[in-house]
Write a protein that holds these residues in place. Sequence first.
Motif, PDB file in Angstrom:
ATOM      1  N   GLU A  92       2.057  -8.777   9.203  1.00  0.00           N
ATOM      2  CA  GLU A  92       3.068  -7.922   8.575  1.00  0.00           C
ATOM      3  C   GLU A  92       3.726  -8.626   7.392  1.00  0.00           C
ATOM      4  O   GLU A  92       3.896  -8.039   6.307  1.00  0.00           O
ATOM      5  CB  GLU A  92       4.129  -7.530   9.597  1.00  0.00           C
ATOM      6  CG  GLU A  92       5.222  -6.657   8.996  1.00  0.00           C
ATOM      7  CD  GLU A  92       6.366  -6.375   9.951  1.00  0.00           C
ATOM      8  OE1 GLU A  92       7.100  -5.411   9.699  1.00  0.00           O
ATOM      9  OE2 GLU A  92       6.530  -7.126  10.937  1.00  0.00           O
ATOM     10  N   THR A 117       3.276  -7.164   3.530  1.00  0.00           N
ATOM     11  CA  THR A 117       4.443  -6.689   2.783  1.00  0.00           C
ATOM     12  C   THR A 117       4.738  -7.580   1.583  1.00  0.00           C
ATOM     13  O   THR A 117       5.146  -7.084   0.517  1.00  0.00           O
ATOM     14  CB  THR A 117       5.674  -6.600   3.695  1.00  0.00           C
ATOM     15  OG1 THR A 117       5.850  -7.833   4.410  1.00  0.00           O
ATOM     16  CG2 THR A 117       5.526  -5.470   4.695  1.00  0.00           C
ATOM     17  N   PHE A 169       6.109  -2.569   9.101  1.00  0.00           N
ATOM     18  CA  PHE A 169       4.652  -2.675   9.107  1.00  0.00           C
ATOM     19  C   PHE A 169       4.188  -3.507  10.303  1.00  0.00           C
ATOM     20  O   PHE A 169       3.165  -4.191  10.225  1.00  0.00           O
ATOM     21  CB  PHE A 169       4.166  -3.333   7.810  1.00  0.00           C
ATOM     22  CG  PHE A 169       4.243  -2.446   6.589  1.00  0.00           C
ATOM     23  CD1 PHE A 169       3.100  -1.959   5.984  1.00  0.00           C
ATOM     24  CD2 PHE A 169       5.468  -2.126   6.019  1.00  0.00           C
ATOM     25  CE1 PHE A 169       3.171  -1.164   4.847  1.00  0.00           C
ATOM     26  CE2 PHE A 169       5.555  -1.337   4.878  1.00  0.00           C
ATOM     27  CZ  PHE A 169       4.394  -0.845   4.288  1.00  0.00           C
ATOM     28  N   GLU A 170       4.895  -3.456  11.402  1.00  0.00           N
ATOM     29  CA  GLU A 170       4.602  -4.313  12.553  1.00  0.00           C
ATOM     30  C   GLU A 170       3.203  -4.084  13.119  1.00  0.00           C
ATOM     31  O   GLU A 170       2.629  -4.984  13.738  1.00  0.00           O
ATOM     32  CB  GLU A 170       5.636  -4.087  13.650  1.00  0.00           C
ATOM     33  CG  GLU A 170       7.023  -4.572  13.306  1.00  0.00           C
ATOM     34  CD  GLU A 170       8.046  -4.171  14.350  1.00  0.00           C
ATOM     35  OE1 GLU A 170       8.430  -5.046  15.142  1.00  0.00           O
ATOM     36  OE2 GLU A 170       8.452  -3.002  14.371  1.00  0.00           O
TER      37      GLU A 170
END
Length: 308
Positions: A77, A81, A230-231
Amino acid sequence: MTDSAQPQALARRSAAALDAAVAAGRELGLTVTDAEVLHDLFSVVVHLAPAPVVARVPVVLPAYATPDVLARRQQAELDVTRWLAGRGVPVIAPSPLVPARPVRRDGFSMTFWQYAEEDRGKEPDYAANAESVPALHAALRDCPVPLSFLSAAEPEFVEDSLGRLGDRPDLIAPADLDRARREWRELEPLVRSRAAFEQRFPGIEVQPVHGDAPAANIFHGVAGDLYSDFELVTLGPVEWDLAGLGPELAAAYDRGAERQGLRPLDADVLRFTDAIGMLRVIACLDLVPQLPVLHDYLQPALERWRAG
Protein backbone atom coordinates in the motif's frame (compact mmCIF):
# COMPACT_ATOMS: atom_id res chain seq x y z
CA MET A 1 -11.32 -10.65 21.96
CA THR A 2 -14.35 -12.90 22.62
CA ASP A 3 -18.12 -12.74 22.20
CA SER A 4 -18.32 -11.22 25.66
CA ALA A 5 -16.25 -8.24 24.51
CA GLN A 6 -17.52 -5.25 26.40
CA PRO A 7 -17.15 -1.58 25.56
CA GLN A 8 -14.44 -1.34 28.21
CA ALA A 9 -12.37 -4.02 26.47
CA LEU A 10 -12.77 -2.34 23.09
CA ALA A 11 -11.82 1.00 24.63
CA ARG A 12 -8.67 -0.58 26.12
CA ARG A 13 -7.72 -1.93 22.68
CA SER A 14 -8.21 1.50 21.11
CA ALA A 15 -6.25 3.20 23.90
CA ALA A 16 -3.40 0.72 23.46
CA ALA A 17 -3.30 1.40 19.71
CA LEU A 18 -3.27 5.14 20.38
CA ASP A 19 -0.42 4.80 22.87
CA ALA A 20 1.56 2.64 20.45
CA ALA A 21 1.08 5.14 17.62
CA VAL A 22 2.22 8.05 19.79
CA ALA A 23 5.27 6.16 21.05
CA ALA A 24 6.24 5.02 17.56
CA GLY A 25 5.81 8.52 16.17
CA ARG A 26 8.04 10.01 18.84
CA GLU A 27 10.68 7.34 18.23
CA LEU A 28 10.66 8.40 14.58
CA GLY A 29 11.40 11.97 15.59
CA LEU A 30 7.93 13.48 15.43
CA THR A 31 6.70 16.00 17.98
CA VAL A 32 3.47 14.57 19.35
CA THR A 33 1.70 16.43 22.15
CA ASP A 34 -1.98 16.47 21.16
CA ALA A 35 -2.73 13.15 19.53
CA GLU A 36 -6.35 12.69 18.47
CA VAL A 37 -8.23 9.59 17.31
CA LEU A 38 -9.90 10.43 14.00
CA HIS A 39 -11.50 7.05 13.30
CA ASP A 40 -11.89 3.78 15.15
CA LEU A 41 -13.39 0.73 13.49
CA PHE A 42 -11.19 -1.86 11.75
CA SER A 43 -8.23 0.44 12.38
CA VAL A 44 -7.51 3.13 14.92
CA VAL A 45 -6.54 6.23 12.94
CA VAL A 46 -4.58 8.79 14.94
CA HIS A 47 -3.57 12.35 14.08
CA LEU A 48 -0.18 12.73 15.74
CA ALA A 49 -0.71 16.45 16.31
CA PRO A 50 0.88 18.88 16.01
CA ALA A 51 2.85 16.86 13.44
CA PRO A 52 1.00 16.72 10.09
CA VAL A 53 1.07 12.93 10.27
CA VAL A 54 -1.65 10.31 10.67
CA ALA A 55 -0.94 6.81 11.97
CA ARG A 56 -3.22 3.98 10.90
CA VAL A 57 -3.17 1.02 13.28
CA PRO A 58 -5.17 -2.09 12.23
CA VAL A 59 -6.87 -3.67 15.24
CA VAL A 60 -9.48 -6.04 13.73
CA LEU A 61 -7.74 -8.69 11.66
CA PRO A 62 -8.47 -12.20 10.36
CA ALA A 63 -6.40 -15.04 11.74
CA TYR A 64 -4.31 -15.46 8.58
CA ALA A 65 -3.01 -11.87 8.82
CA THR A 66 0.12 -12.62 10.83
CA PRO A 67 2.48 -9.72 11.52
CA ASP A 68 4.58 -10.67 8.48
CA VAL A 69 1.56 -10.98 6.18
CA LEU A 70 0.20 -7.66 7.42
CA ALA A 71 3.55 -5.93 6.97
CA ARG A 72 3.82 -7.13 3.36
CA ARG A 73 0.33 -5.86 2.65
CA GLN A 74 1.08 -2.52 4.29
CA GLN A 75 4.32 -2.13 2.35
CA ALA A 76 2.50 -2.72 -0.93
CA GLU A 77 0.00 0.00 0.00
CA LEU A 78 2.77 2.45 0.87
CA ASP A 79 4.66 1.70 -2.33
CA VAL A 80 1.61 2.02 -4.59
CA THR A 81 0.32 5.25 -3.04
CA ARG A 82 3.78 6.82 -3.08
CA TRP A 83 4.08 5.93 -6.78
CA LEU A 84 0.65 7.40 -7.54
CA ALA A 85 1.35 10.58 -5.59
CA GLY A 86 4.59 11.00 -7.52
CA ARG A 87 2.57 11.08 -10.73
CA GLY A 88 0.10 13.66 -9.51
CA VAL A 89 -2.77 11.29 -8.74
CA PRO A 90 -4.86 12.69 -5.85
CA VAL A 91 -4.23 10.18 -3.07
CA ILE A 92 -3.55 10.30 0.64
CA ALA A 93 0.17 9.70 0.43
CA PRO A 94 2.70 8.30 2.89
CA SER A 95 4.16 10.93 5.17
CA PRO A 96 7.49 12.30 3.91
CA LEU A 97 8.52 12.96 7.51
CA VAL A 98 9.14 9.28 8.33
CA PRO A 99 10.38 6.27 6.36
CA ALA A 100 7.68 4.76 4.13
CA ARG A 101 7.54 1.40 5.86
CA PRO A 102 5.29 -0.31 8.40
CA VAL A 103 6.38 0.01 12.02
CA ARG A 104 5.75 -2.59 14.72
CA ARG A 105 5.17 -1.40 18.26
CA ASP A 106 3.53 -3.09 21.27
CA GLY A 107 1.94 -5.84 19.17
CA PHE A 108 0.60 -3.51 16.47
CA SER A 109 1.81 -2.87 12.93
CA MET A 110 1.14 0.67 11.72
CA THR A 111 1.73 2.99 8.79
CA PHE A 112 2.14 6.77 8.65
CA TRP A 113 0.37 9.13 6.26
CA GLN A 114 0.18 12.81 5.37
CA TYR A 115 -2.49 14.60 7.36
CA ALA A 116 -5.32 16.13 5.31
CA GLU A 117 -8.09 18.16 6.90
CA GLU A 118 -11.50 16.66 6.25
CA ASP A 119 -14.35 18.66 4.75
CA ARG A 120 -16.97 17.45 7.19
CA GLY A 121 -19.75 19.38 5.48
CA LYS A 122 -19.44 17.55 2.16
CA GLU A 123 -21.80 14.65 1.56
CA PRO A 124 -20.43 11.72 -0.46
CA ASP A 125 -21.65 11.51 -4.06
CA TYR A 126 -21.04 7.86 -4.78
CA ALA A 127 -22.12 8.06 -8.41
CA ALA A 128 -19.63 10.86 -9.07
CA ASN A 129 -17.02 8.89 -7.15
CA ALA A 130 -17.63 5.78 -9.25
CA GLU A 131 -17.42 7.86 -12.42
CA SER A 132 -13.96 9.01 -11.34
CA VAL A 133 -12.57 5.52 -10.69
CA PRO A 134 -11.60 4.79 -14.33
CA ALA A 135 -9.10 7.65 -14.11
CA LEU A 136 -7.53 5.88 -11.14
CA HIS A 137 -7.48 2.61 -13.06
CA ALA A 138 -5.84 4.32 -16.02
CA ALA A 139 -3.12 5.65 -13.71
CA LEU A 140 -2.61 2.26 -12.04
CA ARG A 141 -2.11 0.36 -15.29
CA ASP A 142 1.61 1.19 -15.37
CA CYS A 143 2.28 0.81 -11.65
CA PRO A 144 5.44 -1.31 -11.29
CA VAL A 145 4.90 -2.42 -7.68
CA PRO A 146 4.77 -6.26 -7.50
CA LEU A 147 1.28 -7.41 -6.48
CA SER A 148 -0.43 -10.76 -6.07
CA PHE A 149 -3.46 -11.86 -8.06
CA LEU A 150 -6.75 -11.15 -6.25
CA SER A 151 -5.11 -11.05 -2.83
CA ALA A 152 -7.92 -8.62 -1.92
CA ALA A 153 -10.34 -11.54 -2.07
CA GLU A 154 -8.45 -12.96 0.93
CA PRO A 155 -9.11 -16.62 0.09
CA GLU A 156 -7.41 -17.81 3.29
CA PHE A 157 -9.78 -15.62 5.30
CA VAL A 158 -12.86 -16.86 3.43
CA GLU A 159 -11.81 -20.50 3.72
CA ASP A 160 -10.99 -20.30 7.43
CA SER A 161 -14.08 -18.27 8.32
CA LEU A 162 -16.52 -20.54 6.50
CA GLY A 163 -15.00 -23.40 8.47
CA ARG A 164 -15.22 -21.71 11.87
CA LEU A 165 -18.73 -20.37 11.31
CA GLY A 166 -20.03 -23.93 11.48
CA ASP A 167 -19.84 -23.52 15.25
CA ARG A 168 -21.69 -20.21 15.20
CA PRO A 169 -25.37 -20.73 14.31
CA ASP A 170 -26.01 -17.53 16.27
CA LEU A 171 -24.16 -15.63 13.54
CA ILE A 172 -25.32 -17.51 10.42
CA ALA A 173 -28.02 -20.12 9.88
CA PRO A 174 -26.74 -23.59 8.86
CA ALA A 175 -28.65 -23.45 5.55
CA ASP A 176 -27.05 -20.12 4.68
CA LEU A 177 -23.62 -21.42 5.58
CA ASP A 178 -24.12 -24.52 3.43
CA ARG A 179 -25.03 -22.31 0.49
CA ALA A 180 -21.98 -20.10 1.05
CA ARG A 181 -19.69 -23.12 1.19
CA ARG A 182 -21.12 -24.49 -2.07
CA GLU A 183 -20.61 -21.15 -3.79
CA TRP A 184 -17.06 -20.91 -2.48
CA ARG A 185 -16.15 -24.39 -3.74
CA GLU A 186 -17.26 -23.33 -7.23
CA LEU A 187 -15.54 -19.95 -7.25
CA GLU A 188 -12.39 -20.58 -5.22
CA PRO A 189 -10.29 -21.92 -8.15
CA LEU A 190 -10.85 -18.67 -10.08
CA VAL A 191 -9.70 -16.64 -7.07
CA ARG A 192 -6.56 -18.63 -6.34
CA SER A 193 -5.33 -19.03 -9.92
CA ARG A 194 -4.78 -16.24 -12.41
CA ALA A 195 -4.50 -18.85 -15.16
CA ALA A 196 -7.90 -20.32 -14.23
CA PHE A 197 -9.43 -16.84 -14.16
CA GLU A 198 -8.02 -15.94 -17.57
CA GLN A 199 -9.22 -19.23 -19.04
CA ARG A 200 -12.74 -18.61 -17.69
CA PHE A 201 -12.77 -14.96 -18.80
CA PRO A 202 -10.67 -14.77 -21.98
CA GLY A 203 -9.70 -11.28 -23.06
CA ILE A 204 -10.22 -9.72 -19.62
CA GLU A 205 -7.03 -7.90 -18.68
CA VAL A 206 -5.65 -8.07 -15.15
CA GLN A 207 -4.01 -4.93 -13.75
CA PRO A 208 -3.31 -3.20 -10.42
CA VAL A 209 -6.60 -2.13 -8.83
CA HIS A 210 -7.48 -0.40 -5.56
CA GLY A 211 -8.92 -3.56 -4.02
CA ASP A 212 -11.54 -2.12 -1.68
CA ALA A 213 -14.34 -0.17 -3.37
CA PRO A 214 -12.55 3.08 -4.20
CA ALA A 215 -15.86 4.83 -4.86
CA ALA A 216 -16.58 4.42 -1.15
CA ASN A 217 -13.02 5.27 -0.12
CA ILE A 218 -12.64 8.81 -1.39
CA PHE A 219 -11.61 11.19 1.37
CA HIS A 220 -13.29 14.57 1.08
CA GLY A 221 -10.53 16.95 2.07
CA VAL A 222 -10.74 20.69 2.46
CA ALA A 223 -8.18 20.97 -0.34
CA GLY A 224 -9.96 18.42 -2.57
CA ASP A 225 -10.94 14.79 -2.87
CA LEU A 226 -8.30 12.12 -2.36
CA TYR A 227 -8.33 8.39 -3.01
CA SER A 228 -7.59 6.57 0.23
CA ASP A 229 -7.33 3.19 1.94
CA PHE A 230 -5.37 1.08 -0.54
CA GLU A 231 -4.91 -1.59 2.14
CA LEU A 232 -6.09 -4.38 -0.20
CA VAL A 233 -4.37 -3.18 -3.39
CA THR A 234 -4.11 -6.14 -5.74
CA LEU A 235 -3.88 -7.44 -9.28
CA GLY A 236 -7.29 -8.14 -10.70
CA PRO A 237 -9.95 -7.16 -13.22
CA VAL A 238 -11.25 -3.60 -12.87
CA GLU A 239 -14.62 -5.13 -11.98
CA TRP A 240 -13.19 -6.04 -8.58
CA ASP A 241 -13.34 -2.38 -7.56
CA LEU A 242 -17.09 -2.24 -8.32
CA ALA A 243 -18.04 -5.49 -6.59
CA GLY A 244 -21.26 -5.24 -4.67
CA LEU A 245 -21.89 -1.57 -5.48
CA GLY A 246 -24.91 -2.16 -7.70
CA PRO A 247 -26.02 -1.26 -11.23
CA GLU A 248 -26.26 2.50 -10.69
CA LEU A 249 -22.61 2.83 -9.72
CA ALA A 250 -21.57 0.35 -12.40
CA ALA A 251 -23.28 2.57 -14.99
CA ALA A 252 -21.49 5.61 -13.54
CA TYR A 253 -18.17 3.79 -13.86
CA ASP A 254 -18.91 2.99 -17.51
CA ARG A 255 -19.53 6.67 -18.23
CA GLY A 256 -16.13 7.50 -16.78
CA ALA A 257 -14.51 4.60 -18.64
CA GLU A 258 -15.82 5.89 -21.95
CA ARG A 259 -14.22 9.28 -21.30
CA GLN A 260 -10.92 7.57 -20.44
CA GLY A 261 -11.02 5.38 -23.53
CA LEU A 262 -11.28 2.25 -21.37
CA ARG A 263 -13.57 -0.73 -21.82
CA PRO A 264 -16.89 -0.88 -19.98
CA LEU A 265 -17.44 -3.37 -17.19
CA ASP A 266 -17.96 -6.95 -18.30
CA ALA A 267 -21.27 -8.31 -16.97
CA ASP A 268 -19.97 -11.86 -16.46
CA VAL A 269 -16.88 -10.73 -14.59
CA LEU A 270 -18.95 -8.37 -12.47
CA ARG A 271 -21.22 -11.24 -11.47
CA PHE A 272 -18.12 -13.16 -10.43
CA THR A 273 -16.68 -10.28 -8.39
CA ASP A 274 -20.09 -9.59 -6.83
CA ALA A 275 -20.31 -13.23 -5.74
CA ILE A 276 -16.82 -13.23 -4.23
CA GLY A 277 -17.49 -9.92 -2.53
CA MET A 278 -20.61 -11.38 -0.95
CA LEU A 279 -18.70 -14.38 0.34
CA ARG A 280 -16.21 -11.99 1.94
CA VAL A 281 -19.15 -10.26 3.65
CA ILE A 282 -20.25 -13.63 5.05
CA ALA A 283 -16.70 -14.40 6.13
CA CYS A 284 -16.65 -11.11 8.04
CA LEU A 285 -19.21 -12.57 10.43
CA ASP A 286 -16.23 -14.40 11.89
CA LEU A 287 -14.84 -11.00 12.96
CA VAL A 288 -17.94 -10.05 14.96
CA PRO A 289 -16.36 -11.23 18.25
CA GLN A 290 -13.57 -8.68 17.66
CA LEU A 291 -15.96 -5.92 16.50
CA PRO A 292 -19.54 -6.57 17.69
CA VAL A 293 -21.02 -3.59 15.83
CA LEU A 294 -20.04 -5.32 12.58
CA HIS A 295 -22.99 -7.71 12.96
CA ASP A 296 -25.55 -5.00 12.28
CA TYR A 297 -23.50 -3.50 9.44
CA LEU A 298 -23.51 -6.82 7.59
CA GLN A 299 -27.19 -7.69 7.90
CA PRO A 300 -28.58 -5.69 4.93
CA ALA A 301 -26.16 -7.36 2.52
CA LEU A 302 -26.97 -10.78 3.98
CA GLU A 303 -30.69 -10.18 3.57
CA ARG A 304 -30.22 -9.23 -0.09
CA TRP A 305 -28.13 -12.36 -0.62
CA ARG A 306 -30.78 -14.58 0.96
CA ALA A 307 -33.45 -13.04 -1.25
CA GLY A 308 -31.37 -13.40 -4.40
